[in-house]
Design a protein around this motif. Structure first.
Motif, PDB file in Angstrom:
ATOM      1  N   VAL A 160       0.813  -1.102   0.033  1.00 41.72           N
ATOM      2  CA  VAL A 160      -0.078   0.217  -0.143  1.00 41.72           C
ATOM      3  C   VAL A 160       0.954   1.129   0.074  1.00 41.72           C
ATOM      4  CG1 VAL A 160      -1.805   1.079   0.977  1.00 41.72           C
ATOM      5  CG2 VAL A 160      -1.754  -1.208   1.430  1.00 41.72           C
ATOM      6  N   SER A 190      -6.058  -1.002  -6.565  1.00 45.83           N
ATOM      7  CA  SER A 190      -6.230   0.455  -6.018  1.00 45.83           C
ATOM      8  C   SER A 190      -7.561   0.831  -6.212  1.00 45.83           C
ATOM      9  CB  SER A 190      -5.260   1.199  -6.652  1.00 45.83           C
ATOM     10  OG  SER A 190      -3.975   0.843  -6.887  1.00 45.83           O
ATOM     11  N   LEU A 232      -9.275   1.205  -2.393  1.00 47.70           N
ATOM     12  CA  LEU A 232      -9.158   2.322  -1.797  1.00 47.70           C
ATOM     13  C   LEU A 232      -9.362   3.872  -2.557  1.00 47.70           C
ATOM     14  CD1 LEU A 232      -5.642   1.715  -0.357  1.00 47.70           C
ATOM     15  CD2 LEU A 232      -7.925   1.415   0.687  1.00 47.70           C
ATOM     16  N   ALA A 288      -0.182   4.843   4.758  1.00 48.88           N
ATOM     17  CA  ALA A 288      -1.271   3.962   5.393  1.00 48.88           C
ATOM     18  C   ALA A 288      -0.547   3.441   6.533  1.00 48.88           C
ATOM     19  CB  ALA A 288      -2.020   2.922   4.322  1.00 48.88           C
ATOM     20  N   LEU A 302      -5.722   5.542   6.905  1.00 55.15           N
ATOM     21  CA  LEU A 302      -5.096   6.462   5.754  1.00 55.15           C
ATOM     22  C   LEU A 302      -5.077   7.779   6.379  1.00 55.15           C
ATOM     23  CD1 LEU A 302      -7.555   5.390   2.696  1.00 55.15           C
ATOM     24  CD2 LEU A 302      -5.411   4.295   3.583  1.00 55.15           C
TER      25      LEU A 302
END
Length: 450
Positions: A212, A239, A242, A253, A268
């Motif tokens: 991430v 992705s 997110l 993250a 996040l």
């Protein structure tokens, strides 16, 4: 470049007679740098040291278009870069590819596995074409080499002098160089070359760590990048999971199982160490194949900056807690760092003040804010079974907060923890296996690592 390369190759082959017979029995190796060891100064991402890695790729002779490492200031006297190579060799040649204002190279040295530094060339760089290449040949090195240092006298050629690539040529050896890792292409991850802080964690509990990160771009709302590890050397871009929460993030993250259900959850973090961008943090609960937003503390959801965050169980109750750094480089944040206690999966409580951690790390009016920008680390430094907190502080003494075991901490700052170094990173571990936890903190630019 083809004509230059032909001249270089002939010159190298002519010099091989000086190599030992033992060396000549080994395979002949041409290689490009794969890592930067050190440099005299930095000039931002577009002209940073990573631009000198790999083969030459610059064919534009302008500062805006050239791809290569350049010093912070032009015409600034001695500047240098030191590069690392994958395979140790008994070196017989080095070729320096110059991308902008060539002719400033003044010295070339080899870095041996034993730490030795051997000068193989000193003189006047006669390269005048842009881009151009300067080849140096010499008798085979007596010890295996895994590094090259290139020095420039930048005042010799006006303007920024740029190094595009440096090739090391020699006979391969069987000597290990102490490298535990080898660089391998991550198939499927090459679409995201430029990313901010990167996290490796097994998001779906399949036994393979995923990635991430935050995509770098000019927008205030940049995408978080999620690359799923397929277990066969390939990554698949997921992705989209997110995508609903794009934001500018200096810290990226942070992963932990905050609700003790066995799934990895994500925080996040939003905000920039440079100030200005302060999006709301997002807490995501991990579910099979998806993430769901969780209720967020008002303190995390407001306009305060989050420069760094750390999960830890400070009260050892089996529920992960959170420590947040609120700092910026511009002194624009009027809030110190914060501690949040996990209330057994039923919510969160700001326990900063009662824990004794409501600290102004910088005086008001200083170039920094009240909080900190560098990552913190938790470890049992006192050996009493309770995790303590170490906080690097820019331009001031780092702080060690010892856990009393009753939900409170005592500040045991020690001048030996660093006074003026601009600390930017920290890690902890027992590096000499004596049973005590040691600390390594890194400095920025001219500050030393300690």
């Amino acid at each position: 470049m083809a004509g230059v390369w032909t001249v270089v190759l002939v010159a190298l082959l002519a010099g091989l007679g000086a190599a030992s017979l033992a060396a000549q029995e080994q395979p002949f190796v041409h290689q490009w740098a794969f890592a930067n060891m050190d440099q005299s100064s930095l000039r931002g991402a577009d002209h940073g040291p990573d631009m000198a890695l790999g083969p030459p790729d610059s064919d534009v002779c302008s500062y805006e278009g050239a791809r290569g490492w350049a010093s912070w200031e032009p015409d600034n006297g001695l500047e240098w870069i030191q590069l690392r190579y994958q395979q140790p060799v008994l070196a017989v040649g080095v070729t320096v590819y110059e991308a902008l204002n060539p002719g400033a190279v003044s010295r070339v040295c080899l870095i041996g596995l034993d730490g030795s530094v051997r000068e193989v060339w000193r003189g006047r760089d006669t390269v005048s074409t842009c881009p151009g290449a300067m080849a140096v040949t010499f008798a085979a090195s007596a010890v295996p080499v895994h590094g090259v240092r290139v020095e420039l006298q930048t005042e010799r050629v006006p303007g920024h002098n740029s190094i595009d690539a440096v090739e090391l040529v020699g006979y391969g050896t069987d000597d290990p160089d102490g490298t535990l890792f080898t660089r391998t292409p991550a198939v499927g991850a090459d679409a995201w070359r430029d990313v901010l802080p990167t996290l490796a964690t097994d998001l779906d509990n399949d036994g393979w760590p995923d990635i991430v990160a935050v995509g770098i771009g000019p927008a205030v709302r940049n995408p978080f990048v999620l690359l799923h590890n397929e277990g066969d050397g390939r990554f698949v871009d997921r992705s989209a999971l997110l995508a609903p929460w794009p934001m500018y993030s200096s810290s990226g993250a942070k992963a932990a199982d905050i609700d003790n259900d066995g799934d990895v959850d994500l925080l996040l973090t939003g905000g920039s160490v440079l100030g200005g961008y302060r999006p709301r943090d997002v807490l995501l609960i991990g579910e099979p194949g998806a993430f769901a937003p969780a209720p967020v503390l008002s303190e995390l959801g407001d306009s305060l900056n989050t420069s760094t965050a750390m999960w830890w169980d400070y009260d050892v109750d089996g529920w992960i807690d959170l420590y947040v750094g609120r700092g910026t480089f511009e002194g624009t944040t009027a809030a110190p760092n914060a501690l949040y206690r996990n209330l057994g999966g039923r919510g969160w409580a700001n326990t900063t003040r009662e824990a004794g951690l409501e600290v102004e790390f910088h005086r008001r009016g200083s170039p920094f804010s009240l909080g900190t920008v560098a990552g913190s680390v938790a470890a049992d430094f006192t050996g009493d079974g309770w995790p303590d907190l170490f906080v690097p502080v820019g331009l001031s003494s780092s702080r060690l907060f010892v856990n009393r075991g009753d939900g409170t901490f005592i500040d045991q700052a020690d001048p030996s923890l660093g006074l003026s170094s601009n600390k930017q990173g920290v890690t902890a571990g027992d590096i000499n296996n004596d049973g005590n936890v040691d600390i390594m903190q890194t400095g920025f630019r001219d500050d030393l690592t300690s």
